[in-house]
Design a protein around this motif. Structure first.
Motif, PDB file in Angstrom:
ATOM      1  N   SER A 150      10.788   3.507 -20.539  1.00  0.00           N
ATOM      2  CA  SER A 150      11.044   4.915 -20.221  1.00  0.00           C
ATOM      3  C   SER A 150      12.496   5.053 -19.760  1.00  0.00           C
ATOM      4  O   SER A 150      13.183   4.052 -19.525  1.00  0.00           O
ATOM      5  N   SER A 151      12.954   6.265 -19.592  1.00  0.00           N
ATOM      6  CA  SER A 151      14.326   6.508 -19.146  1.00  0.00           C
ATOM      7  C   SER A 151      14.630   5.795 -17.838  1.00  0.00           C
ATOM      8  O   SER A 151      15.625   5.081 -17.715  1.00  0.00           O
ATOM      9  N   TYR A 152      13.769   6.001 -16.868  1.00  0.00           N
ATOM     10  CA  TYR A 152      13.983   5.396 -15.547  1.00  0.00           C
ATOM     11  C   TYR A 152      13.963   3.874 -15.643  1.00  0.00           C
ATOM     12  O   TYR A 152      14.861   3.194 -15.122  1.00  0.00           O
ATOM     13  N   ASP A 153      12.959   3.335 -16.305  1.00  0.00           N
ATOM     14  CA  ASP A 153      12.837   1.884 -16.416  1.00  0.00           C
ATOM     15  C   ASP A 153      13.996   1.278 -17.207  1.00  0.00           C
ATOM     16  O   ASP A 153      14.426   0.159 -16.928  1.00  0.00           O
ATOM     17  N   CYS A 154      14.499   1.998 -18.171  1.00  0.00           N
ATOM     18  CA  CYS A 154      15.628   1.514 -18.965  1.00  0.00           C
ATOM     19  C   CYS A 154      16.838   1.271 -18.066  1.00  0.00           C
ATOM     20  O   CYS A 154      17.456   0.204 -18.117  1.00  0.00           O
ATOM     21  N   VAL A 155      17.166   2.239 -17.257  1.00  0.00           N
ATOM     22  CA  VAL A 155      18.324   2.118 -16.371  1.00  0.00           C
ATOM     23  C   VAL A 155      18.101   1.019 -15.340  1.00  0.00           C
ATOM     24  O   VAL A 155      18.974   0.169 -15.129  1.00  0.00           O
TER      25      VAL A 155
END
Length: 129
Positions: free
Chosen positions: A80-85
């Motif tokens: 997900s976006s958060y997990d990617c970062v």
């Protein structure tokens, strides 16, 4: 008139949607809270357009893709976006082969995106080295 692309102007691209606006009248970049009104249509009539917005995730995903490492890409594609970062910064600190070229890539990516934005919006610009 020209928009001079400086490191300061490039920083305006980092942020949330419509946080910064460009004025075609004076070729300056304004924070949304400093604009003369909040009406989107009126702002466009006054010569303002939303300035480009780039997210950390966008740069990170582009960088991961540029590494041409299918194993690393597969790991990030599923996040997900958060997990990617979050995962990127963990990998960044742990693996030199991931962190080695990131800073230079980020600068080049940002400059290219801002130049593309200028061209798409018929904004005269020059790069201040």
């Amino acid at each position: 008139m020209q928009l001079v692309l400086t490191q300061k102007n490039l920083r305006y691209a980092w942020g949330s949607t419509t946080e910064y606006w460009f004025s075609r009248t004076d070729y300056s970049i304004y924070k949304y809270s400093d604009l003369p009104c909040e009406d989107y249509t009126k702002l466009l009539e006054l010569g303002f357009i939303p300035f480009l917005t780039i997210s950390n995730e966008e740069v990170i995903r582009a960088y991961i893709k540029s590494l041409n490492n299918s194993k690393v890409s597969a790991k990030f594609d599923k996040l997900s976006s958060y997990d990617c970062v979050e995962t990127f910064w963990k990998y960044f600190n742990a693996y030199r082969d991931i962190s080695a070229g990131f800073d230079e890539f980020e600068k080049e990516y940002l400059m290219k995106k801002v130049i593309d934005w200028c061209k798409e919006n018929a904004v005269n610009y020059r790069v201040d080295e």
